[in-house]
Design a protein around this motif. Structure first.
Motif, PDB file in Angstrom:
ATOM      1  N   ASP A   1      -7.325  -4.071   0.597  1.00 60.88           N
ATOM      2  CA  ASP A   1      -8.520  -3.570   0.751  1.00 60.88           C
ATOM      3  C   ASP A   1      -9.759  -4.433   0.837  1.00 60.88           C
ATOM      4  O   ASP A   1     -10.082  -4.119   1.429  1.00 60.88           O
ATOM      5  CB  ASP A   1      -9.241  -3.328  -0.873  1.00 60.88           C
ATOM      6  CG  ASP A   1      -8.276  -2.179  -1.879  1.00 60.88           C
ATOM      7  OD1 ASP A   1      -7.772  -1.636  -1.219  1.00 60.88           O
ATOM      8  OD2 ASP A   1      -8.399  -2.437  -3.300  1.00 60.88           O
TER       9      ASP A   1
ATOM     10  N   ARG B   1      -2.118   1.761   1.893  1.00 57.93           N
ATOM     11  CA  ARG B   1      -3.240   1.205   0.690  1.00 57.93           C
ATOM     12  C   ARG B   1      -2.803   2.407  -0.650  1.00 57.93           C
ATOM     13  O   ARG B   1      -2.448   2.353  -1.703  1.00 57.93           O
ATOM     14  CB  ARG B   1      -4.378   1.125   1.172  1.00 57.93           C
ATOM     15  CG  ARG B   1      -5.422   0.836  -0.215  1.00 57.93           C
ATOM     16  CD  ARG B   1      -5.436   0.110  -1.022  1.00 57.93           C
ATOM     17  NE  ARG B   1      -5.900  -0.996  -2.349  1.00 57.93           N
ATOM     18  CZ  ARG B   1      -5.571   0.247  -3.771  1.00 57.93           C
ATOM     19  NH1 ARG B   1      -4.540   0.682  -3.619  1.00 57.93           N
ATOM     20  NH2 ARG B   1      -6.361  -0.122  -5.062  1.00 57.93           N
ATOM     21  N   ALA B   2      -2.151   3.904  -0.081  1.00 55.51           N
ATOM     22  CA  ALA B   2      -2.029   4.768  -0.763  1.00 55.51           C
ATOM     23  C   ALA B   2      -0.726   5.087  -1.068  1.00 55.51           C
ATOM     24  O   ALA B   2      -0.445   5.153  -2.449  1.00 55.51           O
ATOM     25  CB  ALA B   2      -2.358   6.038   0.081  1.00 55.51           C
TER      26      ALA B   2
ATOM     27  N   SER C   1     -14.514  -2.597   7.703  1.00 58.45           N
ATOM     28  CA  SER C   1     -15.611  -0.967   7.822  1.00 58.45           C
ATOM     29  C   SER C   1     -16.953  -2.102   7.751  1.00 58.45           C
ATOM     30  O   SER C   1     -17.981  -1.132   7.904  1.00 58.45           O
ATOM     31  CB  SER C   1     -15.744  -0.355   6.621  1.00 58.45           C
ATOM     32  OG  SER C   1     -16.117  -1.126   5.421  1.00 58.45           O
TER      33      SER C   1
ATOM     34  N   ALA D   1      -6.941   1.328  10.993  1.00 55.40           N
ATOM     35  CA  ALA D   1      -8.180   1.922   9.603  1.00 55.40           C
ATOM     36  C   ALA D   1      -6.559   3.006   8.606  1.00 55.40           C
ATOM     37  O   ALA D   1      -5.962   2.911   7.903  1.00 55.40           O
ATOM     38  CB  ALA D   1      -9.381   2.416   9.484  1.00 55.40           C
ATOM     39  N   GLU D   2      -6.233   3.181  10.465  1.00 52.02           N
ATOM     40  CA  GLU D   2      -4.930   4.192   9.888  1.00 52.02           C
ATOM     41  C   GLU D   2      -3.836   3.656   8.939  1.00 52.02           C
ATOM     42  O   GLU D   2      -3.124   4.597   7.884  1.00 52.02           O
ATOM     43  CB  GLU D   2      -4.638   5.388  11.142  1.00 52.02           C
ATOM     44  CG  GLU D   2      -3.266   6.131  10.156  1.00 52.02           C
ATOM     45  CD  GLU D   2      -3.163   6.448  11.589  1.00 52.02           C
ATOM     46  OE1 GLU D   2      -3.346   6.404  12.884  1.00 52.02           O
ATOM     47  OE2 GLU D   2      -1.632   6.517  11.972  1.00 52.02           O
TER      48      GLU D   2
ATOM     49  N   GLN E   1      -4.935   2.064   5.529  1.00 54.41           N
ATOM     50  CA  GLN E   1      -5.136   3.067   5.029  1.00 54.41           C
ATOM     51  C   GLN E   1      -3.815   4.224   4.167  1.00 54.41           C
ATOM     52  O   GLN E   1      -3.483   4.369   2.998  1.00 54.41           O
ATOM     53  CB  GLN E   1      -6.416   4.477   5.185  1.00 54.41           C
ATOM     54  CG  GLN E   1      -7.323   3.920   5.088  1.00 54.41           C
ATOM     55  CD  GLN E   1      -8.415   4.187   5.747  1.00 54.41           C
ATOM     56  OE1 GLN E   1      -8.467   5.551   6.647  1.00 54.41           O
ATOM     57  NE2 GLN E   1     -10.116   3.958   5.846  1.00 54.41           N
ATOM     58  N   SER E   2      -2.739   3.692   5.086  1.00 57.43           N
ATOM     59  CA  SER E   2      -1.614   4.577   4.438  1.00 57.43           C
ATOM     60  C   SER E   2      -0.744   3.587   3.768  1.00 57.43           C
ATOM     61  O   SER E   2      -0.210   4.062   2.985  1.00 57.43           O
ATOM     62  CB  SER E   2      -0.912   5.761   5.133  1.00 57.43           C
ATOM     63  OG  SER E   2       0.064   4.385   6.650  1.00 57.43           O
TER      64      SER E   2
ATOM     65  N   LEU F   1      -9.792  -3.696   4.646  1.00 52.88           N
ATOM     66  CA  LEU F   1     -10.763  -2.761   4.980  1.00 52.88           C
ATOM     67  C   LEU F   1     -11.861  -2.565   4.637  1.00 52.88           C
ATOM     68  O   LEU F   1     -12.541  -1.832   5.116  1.00 52.88           O
ATOM     69  CB  LEU F   1      -9.872  -0.876   3.506  1.00 52.88           C
ATOM     70  CG  LEU F   1      -8.452  -0.742   4.539  1.00 52.88           C
ATOM     71  CD1 LEU F   1      -8.205  -0.150   3.209  1.00 52.88           C
ATOM     72  CD2 LEU F   1      -9.301  -0.031   5.518  1.00 52.88           C
TER      73      LEU F   1
END
Ligand code: GDP
Length: 454
Positions: free
Chosen positions: A404, A197-198, A411, A190-191, A194-195, A407
């Protein structure tokens, strides 16, 4: 073995000199066949001499020439360059001799394509070469230079490396499906997702700024007759440097002008050409405003603030609704007949500025608003390189979508191995930017848009 290619690398016209470039294993042999140096030709040294027709011995031109052995050349192949007089005749004749001596005429972009295929440039760097050549403002030029130096490539490579690391991690976690390892894996996955993706969001946020700096901000100037559209256009053109372009006006009824507003190329379309008296033509004017606005990134909607609003102002406001608008209350030097609230109600959400096209008042503020608008995305993105290419933007967006999707699977509590496909797809999309995972057709397409001799 690759064929040796040749082309005129300078624009065809009258110039002090013109350059013919030859690249490939035969470059030196061909050069020596058509060029008689006054002294022995030494690598990387310019030599003075004559271009001669090897069959007739006839002198074609006086020239300078250089032979550059591989690999320290633009294409990483042997390269020869002949500097003739910059006339179409001298260049045409010399090129013909070069071709008769065994070279083939290069396709557009073929020198740069070879530089890419031989690993000197990645694909996004190669694309920036074209932007460097066609840049119309200093800002656009420095953006292209940054890309040539690998700013975007570096960022993209770093992201790909992290995705590769994640792919390795996903593969390992499959082999150890114990509970606690699994938990750790999910957190780490996840980490990373997300990073990365950011980072992609950050790059994508610069894309509008990048595109505008490269292609220009399309501005439509609309408003009913006599509100001052032509006056504003002329005032801006007088204040700023006009850019010479070959973009023709789209219709006879509109005027298109380009100018450099502090590095932002502004492409202005003025609908003032429409002269309205009859009802029919009035409708045409409103229709034209709608069309011009449709194409534009930004609309300057002018009203004459020295006169009460008219039905026509409302009709044009209706026509441009939904576009990003600056509502310009012109003729601020005259006694004002329109209150700001009344004007604001005309186009809710539009930025409102008072200007005088005649007295050149408020133009500085207008310029600042434009700048703020153009740089909005880039400013949020800190020091990231600007994405200025539609192809790169689409690939970044596609990669973001894959992440996305990954992710969402994560989730939803899906097993980690189900994420692999999306993560790999994201990694591949990013690789298409630099050309590492780009298909042959994509590479062909990129170079097709190049000019001859580059
Ligand atoms: P267009 O039909 O919208 O292109 O309007 P023009 O630019 O031709 O301007 C119409 C008239 O308004 C001209 O006589 C201009 O001199 C005048 N005008 C334009 N802008 C201003 C302004 O800011 N102040 C004043 N006082 N007159 C202006």
């Amino acid at each position: 073995m690759e064929e040796t290619i040749a082309a005129v690398a300078t624009p065809m016209g009258e110039g002090g000199i013109g350059v013919i470039r030859v690249s490939g294993a035969e470059a030196e042999r061909i050069l020596l066949r058509v060029f008689r140096p006054a002294q022995r030709l030494a690598p990387r040294r310019f030599s003075y001499g004559r271009v001669i027709d090897p069959e007739s011995g006839e002198t074609v031109d006086e020239a300078m020439a250089v032979f550059l052995p591989a690999p320290w050349t633009y294409t990483r192949e042997d390269v020869a360059e002949i500097q003739c007089h910059g006339s179409a005749v001298a260049l045409g004749k010399t090129l013909e001799l070069v071709l008769r001596s065994g070279a083939r005429l290069a396709e557009p972009g073929e020198f740069t394509k070879r530089a890419f295929l031989n690993g000197r440039l990645d694909l996004s760097q190669a694309e920036s070469v074209m932007d460097l050549i066609s840049a119309r403002t200093e800002r656009g030029y420095s953006m292209a230079l940054g890309q040539l130096e690998g700013k975007l490539s570096g960022e993209v490579r770093a992201l790909r490396e992290r995705l590769l690391e994640l792919l390795a991690h996903l593969a390992v976690s499959l082999d150890f499906p114990e509970e606690d390892v699994e938990e750790l894996s999910r957190a780490k996955t996840a980490e990373i997702l997300q990073s990365v993706r950011a980072e992609l969001s950050g790059l994508l946020a610069t894309a509008d700024t990048g595109r505008i700096l490269r292609e220009g901000l399309k501005v439509a100037i609309v408003g009913r007759p006599n509100v001052g559209k032509s006056s504003l256009l002329n005032a801006l053109l007088r204040e700023k440097r006009a850019i010479v372009t070959e973009i023709p006006g789209t219709t006879r009824d509109t005027i298109e002008e380009s100018l450099d507003l502090g590095g932002i190329p502004l492409l202005l379309t003025d609908t003032a050409g429409i002269r309205q008296t009859e009802d029919r033509i009035e409708r045409l004017g409103i229709e034209k405003s709608r069309e011009a606005a449709e194409d534009a990134d930004l609309v300057f909607f002018l009203i004459d603030a020295a006169e009460p609003l008219r039905e026509e102002d409302r009709a044009i406001a209706e026509a441009v609704r939904g576009k990003r608008c600056f509502l310009l209350l012109n003729k601020s030097d005259l006694p004002q007949a329109v209150a700001e609230e009344e004007a604001a109600a005309l186009l809710p959400g539009a930025e409102l500025l008072r200007i005088s096209a005649e007295k050149k008042e408020g133009l500085q503020a207008l310029e600042e608003r434009i700048r703020a608008l153009v740089y909005a995305g880039a400013l949020q993105s800190g020091s990231r390189p600007l994405v200025n290419n539609a192809r790169h933007k689409a690939l970044l967006a596609a990669a973001a979508e894959e992440l996305d999707a990954a992710l969402a699977l994560l989730s939803a509590g899906e097993a980690l191995d189900l994420l692999e496909m999306n993560v790999r797809a994201a990694w591949e999309r990013l690789g298409e930017i630099t050309g590492e995972t780009a298909a042959e057709e994509i590479i062909e397409e990129v170079f097709r848009r190049f000019c001859l001799g580059k």
